[in-house]
Design a protein around this motif. Structure first.
Motif, PDB file in Angstrom:
ATOM      1  N   MET A   1       0.839  -1.204   0.000  1.00 50.23           N
ATOM      2  CA  MET A   1       0.000   0.000   0.000  1.00 50.23           C
ATOM      3  C   MET A   1       0.869   1.247   0.000  1.00 50.23           C
ATOM      4  O   MET A   1       1.935   1.286   0.615  1.00 50.23           O
ATOM      5  CB  MET A   1      -0.908  -0.025   1.229  1.00 50.23           C
ATOM      6  N   THR A   2       0.457   2.342  -0.656  1.00 55.45           N
ATOM      7  CA  THR A   2       1.210   3.583  -0.706  1.00 55.45           C
ATOM      8  C   THR A   2       0.912   4.407   0.538  1.00 55.45           C
ATOM      9  O   THR A   2       0.193   3.990   1.430  1.00 55.45           O
ATOM     10  CB  THR A   2       0.798   4.382  -1.960  1.00 55.45           C
ATOM     11  N   ASP A   3       1.500   5.641   0.581  1.00 55.50           N
ATOM     12  CA  ASP A   3       1.256   6.545   1.703  1.00 55.50           C
ATOM     13  C   ASP A   3      -0.102   7.224   1.600  1.00 55.50           C
ATOM     14  O   ASP A   3      -0.491   7.970   2.487  1.00 55.50           O
ATOM     15  CB  ASP A   3       2.362   7.606   1.759  1.00 55.50           C
ATOM     16  N   ASP A   4      -0.808   7.024   0.479  1.00 61.42           N
ATOM     17  CA  ASP A   4      -2.127   7.635   0.329  1.00 61.42           C
ATOM     18  C   ASP A   4      -3.092   7.053   1.356  1.00 61.42           C
ATOM     19  O   ASP A   4      -3.014   5.877   1.717  1.00 61.42           O
ATOM     20  CB  ASP A   4      -2.672   7.356  -1.080  1.00 61.42           C
ATOM     21  N   PRO A   5      -4.024   7.874   1.852  1.00 64.01           N
ATOM     22  CA  PRO A   5      -5.019   7.344   2.788  1.00 64.01           C
ATOM     23  C   PRO A   5      -5.891   6.305   2.093  1.00 64.01           C
ATOM     24  O   PRO A   5      -6.054   6.335   0.869  1.00 64.01           O
ATOM     25  CB  PRO A   5      -5.830   8.579   3.184  1.00 64.01           C
ATOM     26  N   PRO A   6      -6.444   5.365   2.856  1.00 64.95           N
ATOM     27  CA  PRO A   6      -7.274   4.319   2.233  1.00 64.95           C
ATOM     28  C   PRO A   6      -8.528   4.895   1.598  1.00 64.95           C
ATOM     29  O   PRO A   6      -9.067   5.917   2.034  1.00 64.95           O
ATOM     30  CB  PRO A   6      -7.606   3.406   3.414  1.00 64.95           C
ATOM     31  N   LEU A   7      -8.992   4.210   0.576  1.00 65.45           N
ATOM     32  CA  LEU A   7     -10.204   4.611  -0.140  1.00 65.45           C
ATOM     33  C   LEU A   7     -11.408   3.821   0.371  1.00 65.45           C
ATOM     34  O   LEU A   7     -11.277   2.709   0.868  1.00 65.45           O
ATOM     35  CB  LEU A   7     -10.034   4.340  -1.635  1.00 65.45           C
ATOM     36  N   ARG A   8     -12.580   4.412   0.196  1.00 60.88           N
ATOM     37  CA  ARG A   8     -13.843   3.715   0.437  1.00 60.88           C
ATOM     38  C   ARG A   8     -14.402   3.358  -0.943  1.00 60.88           C
ATOM     39  O   ARG A   8     -14.773   4.252  -1.721  1.00 60.88           O
ATOM     40  CB  ARG A   8     -14.818   4.607   1.226  1.00 60.88           C
ATOM     41  N   ILE A   9     -14.423   2.064  -1.256  1.00 54.26           N
ATOM     42  CA  ILE A   9     -14.721   1.586  -2.610  1.00 54.26           C
ATOM     43  C   ILE A   9     -15.994   0.751  -2.597  1.00 54.26           C
ATOM     44  O   ILE A   9     -16.116  -0.196  -1.810  1.00 54.26           O
ATOM     45  CB  ILE A   9     -13.554   0.714  -3.144  1.00 54.26           C
ATOM     46  N   SER A  32      -9.104  -4.971  -0.169  1.00 58.15           N
ATOM     47  CA  SER A  32      -9.231  -5.014   1.285  1.00 58.15           C
ATOM     48  C   SER A  32      -7.891  -5.337   1.938  1.00 58.15           C
ATOM     49  O   SER A  32      -7.501  -4.720   2.943  1.00 58.15           O
ATOM     50  CB  SER A  32     -10.284  -6.053   1.687  1.00 58.15           C
ATOM     51  N   ARG A  33      -7.170  -6.310   1.374  1.00 56.39           N
ATOM     52  CA  ARG A  33      -5.854  -6.662   1.911  1.00 56.39           C
ATOM     53  C   ARG A  33      -4.886  -5.493   1.834  1.00 56.39           C
ATOM     54  O   ARG A  33      -3.958  -5.385   2.637  1.00 56.39           O
ATOM     55  CB  ARG A  33      -5.287  -7.857   1.140  1.00 56.39           C
ATOM     56  N   ALA A  34      -5.088  -4.598   0.845  1.00 56.66           N
ATOM     57  CA  ALA A  34      -4.235  -3.421   0.696  1.00 56.66           C
ATOM     58  C   ALA A  34      -4.632  -2.298   1.652  1.00 56.66           C
ATOM     59  O   ALA A  34      -4.016  -1.235   1.638  1.00 56.66           O
ATOM     60  CB  ALA A  34      -4.282  -2.931  -0.746  1.00 56.66           C
ATOM     61  N   GLY A  35      -5.676  -2.525   2.456  1.00 57.85           N
ATOM     62  CA  GLY A  35      -6.051  -1.549   3.478  1.00 57.85           C
ATOM     63  C   GLY A  35      -7.237  -0.669   3.157  1.00 57.85           C
ATOM     64  O   GLY A  35      -7.586   0.218   3.940  1.00 57.85           O
ATOM     65  N   MET A  59     -17.133 -12.155   2.880  1.00 58.53           N
ATOM     66  CA  MET A  59     -17.700 -11.244   3.871  1.00 58.53           C
ATOM     67  C   MET A  59     -16.647 -10.618   4.793  1.00 58.53           C
ATOM     68  O   MET A  59     -16.736  -9.421   5.110  1.00 58.53           O
ATOM     69  CB  MET A  59     -18.780 -11.949   4.690  1.00 58.53           C
ATOM     70  N   PRO A  60     -15.624 -11.367   5.238  1.00 52.95           N
ATOM     71  CA  PRO A  60     -14.615 -10.741   6.106  1.00 52.95           C
ATOM     72  C   PRO A  60     -13.855  -9.586   5.448  1.00 52.95           C
ATOM     73  O   PRO A  60     -13.222  -8.790   6.146  1.00 52.95           O
ATOM     74  CB  PRO A  60     -13.666 -11.910   6.426  1.00 52.95           C
ATOM     75  N   TYR A  61     -13.915  -9.511   4.103  1.00 53.75           N
ATOM     76  CA  TYR A  61     -13.199  -8.455   3.386  1.00 53.75           C
ATOM     77  C   TYR A  61     -14.082  -7.237   3.090  1.00 53.75           C
ATOM     78  O   TYR A  61     -13.595  -6.239   2.570  1.00 53.75           O
ATOM     79  CB  TYR A  61     -12.658  -9.001   2.058  1.00 53.75           C
ATOM     80  N   MET A 365      -3.833  -7.152 -11.163  1.00 56.87           N
ATOM     81  CA  MET A 365      -5.097  -6.544 -11.588  1.00 56.87           C
ATOM     82  C   MET A 365      -5.553  -5.483 -10.591  1.00 56.87           C
ATOM     83  O   MET A 365      -5.849  -4.338 -10.956  1.00 56.87           O
ATOM     84  CB  MET A 365      -6.171  -7.625 -11.730  1.00 56.87           C
ATOM     85  N   ALA A 366      -5.599  -5.842  -9.303  1.00 53.28           N
ATOM     86  CA  ALA A 366      -6.097  -4.918  -8.282  1.00 53.28           C
ATOM     87  C   ALA A 366      -5.172  -3.726  -8.116  1.00 53.28           C
ATOM     88  O   ALA A 366      -5.630  -2.590  -7.920  1.00 53.28           O
ATOM     89  CB  ALA A 366      -6.252  -5.649  -6.952  1.00 53.28           C
TER      90      ALA A 366
END
Length: 379
Positions: A1-9, A32-35, A59-61, A365-366
């Motif tokens: 993951m980069t220093d960018d804040p996480p996204l809501r997707i 999700s694994r990327a934060g 569902m856990p993701y 891909m992700a």
């Protein structure tokens, strides 16, 4: 993951079956694994027990949850209340990214995202066709209407993602040249899919997996299997896995040709169990975009023979002898016969495993899709 804040997707699509569902599941898990915080909005009236089990695995993701509501396949007056319900749900989730998959999902994401923007809420609107509306003919009135709607909606789109170059070319031929930010990002499969599946002692020579309808070519598979036996002058074995509206047609076809005992027909099962029971996977479709069965089979270490349709040549390589003209059972039978009799056929005609993994993994891909999200969000 980069220093960018996480996204809501939030991923929006209609039917939780087939390739779109596989694509969204893989994408959601990797993001999700990327934060990132990820959610899904889709139809509640399609899918069965198999799909319910798949939902439970992801569902856990889904920190933004799973929202299911009735969404019609065709355009109907019921779309208006359905859209309003989806808009209110989307607004409550406060997404940074709305990614629509397929025609209905794309319309839902872009219209809802545009209405949010009218209300001064910043959200990126993305669309992946996944074939869908692109299967219509330009010469039909329905096709003209669908492609006109696609063109209009591009004005309310921030980015388009195509799963293969074939899909982008088809979009430009039928809808028009893309005037929004766009990328080709190939479908990918997970690391677990790249584990070689050992072949069982009683594995059949050839495997067909897919819908039992003429578009996917089960009739071509049966015809080519019979011709392969004649070429090799010995009985062979095959398995057909799937269900569909023309199942009885293919059963009758097998019976009339005396193949009922050498071709086994089974309902949908775990794909890796199917691979374990087979040596070679045949994809005889008359039309495709970027079928997952090709990626899954190659990742599992199986030999693949496929029709040269859609983006399959972008996987197997243009000019590969594993690519067959669509509908040509004679050419298919020749390739099937060679695949089990010519030493080194697989290594000569299928892509290098390391290069294949580098391009067609779900992580790749992700990563590329999320990078586009970040770009559009101005991060």
């Amino acid at each position: 993951m980069t220093d960018d804040p996480p996204l809501r997707i939030l991923h929006c699509f209609r039917s939780p079956v087939g390739g779109i569902f596989r694509h969204v599941r893989d994408l959601a898990m990797e993001q999700s694994r990327a934060g990132h915080a990820v959610g899904i909005l889709c139809d509640s009236s399609t899918g069965g027990e198999h799909e319910e089990r798949l939902f439970q695995t992801i569902m856990p993701y889904l920190s933004l949850g799973l929202t299911r509501m009735a969404i019609d396949r065709s355009i109907t007056p019921r779309d208006i209340p359905a859209f309003w319900r989806s808009y209110k749900e989307i607004r409550s989730l406060q997404p940074d990214v709305l990614h629509g998959h397929g025609a209905k999902g794309g319309a839902m994401a872009r219209l809802a995202g545009s209405l949010l923007r009218v209300n001064r809420y910043r959200v990126s609107r993305l669309y992946t066709p996944h074939g869908g509306s692109l299967h219509f003919s330009r010469r039909s009135w329905s096709g003209w209407a669908v492609f006109t709607l696609e063109r209009l909606q591009e004005w309310f789109t921030d980015g388009l993602i195509f799963v293969c170059d074939f899909e982008r070319r088809t979009y430009e031929e039928k809808v028009g040249r893309v005037f929004r930010r766009n990328e080709v990002v190939y479908n990918g499969v997970g690391e677990a899919d790249f584990e070689i599946v050992p072949e069982s002692p009683d594995a059949v020579n050839f495997l067909y997996v897919g819908m039992l309808r003429d578009l996917k070519g089960p009739d071509i598979f049966v015809d080519a299997f019979a011709k392969t036996e004649r070429l090799l002058k010995r009985p062979l074995s095959a398995m057909m896995i799937g269900d569909g509206p023309q199942k009885q047609k293919y059963l009758d076809m097998m019976t009339s040709r005396g193949l009922g005992r050498r071709i086994t027909m089974l309902p949908a099962m775990n794909i890796r169990e199917a691979f374990a029971s087979s040596q070679n996977v045949v994809v005889p479709s008359r039309a495709e975009s970027m079928p997952y069965i090709v990626l899954e089979a190659l990742a599992a270490g199986r030999t693949v023979i496929a029709s040269d349709v859609g983006g399959i040549s972008e996987v197997l390589g243009k000019g590969s002898d594993a690519l067959i003209p669509p509908g040509d059972s004679d050419a298919l039978a020749k390739a099937m016969a060679e695949s089990i009799t010519v030493p080194g056929w697989k290594e000569s005609h299928l892509p290098d495993r390391e290069k294949f993994h580098a391009v067609f993994s779900s992580k790749t891909m992700a990563s590329r899709i999320t990078a586009l999200y970040q770009e559009l969000a101005g991060r």
